[in-house]
Structure formats: C-alpha cells, structure tokens
Write an enzyme that holds these catalytic residues in place. Sequence first.
Site, PDB file in Angstrom:
ATOM      1  N   TYR A 109      -1.409   2.069   1.984  1.00 47.29           N
ATOM      2  CA  TYR A 109      -1.379   1.784   0.600  1.00 47.29           C
ATOM      3  C   TYR A 109      -2.515   2.443  -0.325  1.00 47.29           C
ATOM      4  O   TYR A 109      -3.804   1.184   0.210  1.00 47.29           O
ATOM      5  CB  TYR A 109      -0.559   1.113  -0.402  1.00 47.29           C
ATOM      6  CG  TYR A 109      -0.085   1.001  -1.528  1.00 47.29           C
ATOM      7  CD1 TYR A 109       0.988   2.442  -2.249  1.00 47.29           C
ATOM      8  CD2 TYR A 109      -1.034   0.794  -2.265  1.00 47.29           C
ATOM      9  CE1 TYR A 109       1.227   1.979  -3.600  1.00 47.29           C
ATOM     10  CE2 TYR A 109      -1.303   0.983  -4.084  1.00 47.29           C
ATOM     11  CZ  TYR A 109       0.223   1.813  -4.588  1.00 47.29           C
ATOM     12  OH  TYR A 109      -0.249   2.046  -5.505  1.00 47.29           O
ATOM     13  N   GLU A 197      -1.870   7.270  -6.940  1.00 49.98           N
ATOM     14  CA  GLU A 197      -1.011   6.592  -6.442  1.00 49.98           C
ATOM     15  C   GLU A 197      -0.682   7.127  -4.645  1.00 49.98           C
ATOM     16  O   GLU A 197      -0.342   8.794  -5.319  1.00 49.98           O
ATOM     17  CB  GLU A 197       0.145   5.613  -6.689  1.00 49.98           C
ATOM     18  CG  GLU A 197       0.703   4.947  -5.609  1.00 49.98           C
ATOM     19  CD  GLU A 197       2.330   4.720  -5.804  1.00 49.98           C
ATOM     20  OE1 GLU A 197       2.252   2.829  -6.118  1.00 49.98           O
ATOM     21  OE2 GLU A 197       2.873   5.117  -5.897  1.00 49.98           O
TER      22      GLU A 197
END
Length: 388
Positions: A109, A197
């Site tokens: 992530y 993101e």
Amino acid sequence: MNLHEYQAKDYLKKFGVSIPNHYVISSINEAKKVIDENGLTQAIVKVQVHAGGRGKAGGVKFCKSPEEIMEAVNYMLGMKIVTKQTGSEGIVAHKLMIADPVDIEKEYYLGFVIDRKHAKAMLIASPEGGMEIEEIAEESPEKIVNIPIELNGKIRSYHLINLAKVMGWGWSHKEPSINLVKALAKAFVESDAAMLEINPLVKTPSGEFHAIDAKMSIDENALFRQNELAECYDPTQLPENEVRAHEHDLAYVAMDGDIGCMVNGAGLAMATMDIIHYYGGEPANFLDVGGGANEQKVAEGFKLILSDPKVKGILVNIFGGIMNCATIAAGVISAVSQQKLTVPLVVRLEGTNVGQGRAMLDETDLNIIVANSLSEAAQKIVDAVRGK
C-alpha cells in the site's frame, strides 16, 4: 477534483511509473475492437467511477477469455455502482477500463496525502496492500510508516532506507521499488494533488513493481496552473446540482435536511449548519457563494436550493467583509421576485453597508424575515419551517 483511474494512470506514466497496459472503452463496439486489435485472451475489466469499493460492488471482474471479457463489458457498462462513498443513489459507469492482468507475488500500500498538522506532504506506506488503510491501521498499526516529502517532491535518503526496511524490500528489489516511490512523490507534488493512492502496488515473481490501481484527487484551487489535469473533469460523476454549482463557481453539497443555506465563506457555512442543528433543524445543503458574489450568483444559489424538493425554508447568512451587504440584499430581492418564493426566507446580514442592506430588505413588500444575529436567524428559520 477527482480523476478516473485511467486518467491517473496515464498521468503517472509520464513520470516513469510502471503501469500495466490498459484500454478505455465506452461502448460495446469499442470493447470488441480493443479485444481484436490487441489479441486479448484475458483481462481485468473495471468500471470507471469516482468511488472506492468498486470490487465489492461488482465493478471489477477478472476474465479468462474474450467471451468473458465481452460478458463483463455487457454487464458493467451503464451499471450503477453503489458503495459507502457513493451513498444509496450510486454512480453510473459510462466508461470501463480493460487492463492486462499481472502475476502477483506480493501486494503493498502507498498513499500520498497532505498532513495539515505538520504542514507537509506525506507518504503513508504499508507492506499490507490490497486492504483499506483504515483496516491496516486498526489491525496492524505497526506495519504503517509515515515518510515526509520535501517541497520539491523529493524524499530524503535515510527515509527511503527506512521505507525499504519496513516494506521488506531486499537488496535486489530496492532500486526498482525506490525509484517507483520517488517517481510517485514527484508526480504528487508537481500535480498539486490532494491525494494519491496506489493500492495495491504489486511485485511480480520476476521482481518487477507495478501500480495496478490508482486513485488521485487534485486541489481545485490549483487547477488554474494544471491545465492538462483540469481537462479530466467529468460532470457525469457528480449530482446534477453540483454540476450546475461548478458552472457558476459555487461550492454546493446536497444534504438530507429541509433548511436550505446560502452563506459566504466555508467556515461561516459550517457554523451556520451547526447552529441550525443547535435549534433543532436540519440543513439541506452546504452552499458557499464566495467572497465576491454578485446578484447573478445569488440568483443561481436560490435556484440550486429550490431545486431540492426537500427544502421547506431558506436561511441566508452573509458577512460583508469584501462583499457588500447592499449587493446581497439586491440579489436576494431580485431572486425572490423572479422565482416567486413559496417557502419561508430568513436573511441575516452583517458587515459592509449592512444598514443599507437591511433597509432594502425592510422596505420591500416581499415575504422576507430579517434577523439581526445568527442565533436569531437560526431560531426564526427553524420555527418557520416547523410551523411555530
């Protein structure tokens, strides 16, 4: 301003970020053409909407044959996606992305945000990709690292070393992964992004790193110097009222209450909604007409508010610093006259030329309730809506 996944990926490619091949289609014929021209035998098909949680809502399909790709396209094109972020009304998918699949050995992530507390751009990273960052923070907070980003978009070397350690990037994988992170940080700063993101960033069995998903949001205040990204604006992803507000440079967000609000300044708008709650009412919207509103903006603001069938009353709360209260009063009178207002209207003015503005409202024969303070205005509109 949010970007679609394919728009974010196309932009990131320019910074050297490794992105699997992808194709964007908006019709069945376009999908057939993409499959035939590229010889696709398997692919990931994704709806392109401004919302997370697409996979859980059925908006992401892994297809193992051309026939399955076309089945997914037929099913997903025009599909209404309903997630936590869209609310019950959902968002219709007018475009799909068909992407080449990637062999995945490990998922990570990466999130880039503005940390207002420390007045810095920050990288939030975790070796636990594929999950929402809130879930990672709750279940494995020790697996999250926060890395500051310099104003020039660079990350200091010792922070990158720490990042590689936390992410578990061994020596053989350190250079390609770190180069990708550096490219993303540069893209984040140079695009004036509010959020970027990559979830997940994946490592393949051969040691390559690819961004196979990308969410990106640009600070609207910086769009005047981001012409390329400004063209990514997609009005189909917004409610009709918010599109109209955007066209007239109004900040508007619909809510679930029945008291329409027209205010100048975001802070004052929040305070207005709070005090409506305090007196037992429910705001129907957030509407900031800005510091330089004129009669036309006020009129458009009234149209937006009244287009909501839930609205049973309107509160106008204006503090005239840069703005002239007399101008607002004239705009209110003009808008009420033209639209034949049938719901209660309370107006509170304060600041520049407030005396002239209040006098104009008092002298009109229109049904306008004038208040001298914010608390008085909130109480009067709540009472009027509740029939007291």
